[in-house]
Scaffold this motif. Structure first.
Motif: not given
Length: 159
Positions: A102-120
């Motif tokens: 959904l979103n990813a940005r960074g330099a030394g440390t990257w921050e990701f916002l991820l979506q999965f279909d389920d907890y599996g």
């Protein structure tokens, strides 16, 4: 039920982060796009004062076959990266486990916002990273449905 996670990863833990951290002055964000090729994330937005320096630094990586500027306006550019090898295991893990970035940005440390279909799917991704020695930090995990329900009731609950 889908699950969303906020995750941080040190740039040295994945190839894309390592290559792009060659220019610490640039602010980089992955472009959300559906690729028509085998590459999972070929587009990035870069903001920085010296884009030619960024281009030069990234092109010197042995992992980059080609860096092409798609659009450049003032101090912001959209670039397409073509990898010289298939070594990007974090990105492949996201693809193999059905994650949506959904979103990813960074330099030394990257921050990701991820979506999965389920907890599996999240569990499979976490196990994928552990088996390959990729250090990730799951900072927050929640269900969008739970957030919506809390909002409808007028409650603000931080999960």
């Amino acid at each position: 039920m889908s699950v969303i996670t906020e995750m941080t990863v040190d740039s040295g833990e994945f190839l894309l982060g390592t290559v792009l951290s060659r220019d610490p002055e640039a602010d980089i964000e992955l472009e959300r796009a559906i690729p028509a090729t085998d590459q999972v994330m070929p587009y990035i937005w870069v903001t920085g004062r010296e884009l030619p320096d960024f281009e030069s630094r990234v092109r010197t990586s042995p992992h980059v076959r080609r860096l092409a500027a798609v659009d450049v306006v003032n101090n912001q550019g959209l670039y397409r990266i073509e990898w010289a090898d298939d070594g990007e295991s974090l990105v492949h893990g996201l693809s193999e486990t059905g994650a949506t970035i959904l979103n990813a940005r960074g330099a030394g440390t990257w921050e990701f916002l991820l979506q999965f279909d389920d907890y599996g799917g999240l569990a499979r991704f976490h196990n994928y990273c552990r088996r390959r020695g990729i250090g990730i930090s799951l900072d927050r995990v929640y269900s969008p449905e739970g957030i919506e329900r809390a909002d409808e009731d007028g409650l603000r609950t931080e999960l």
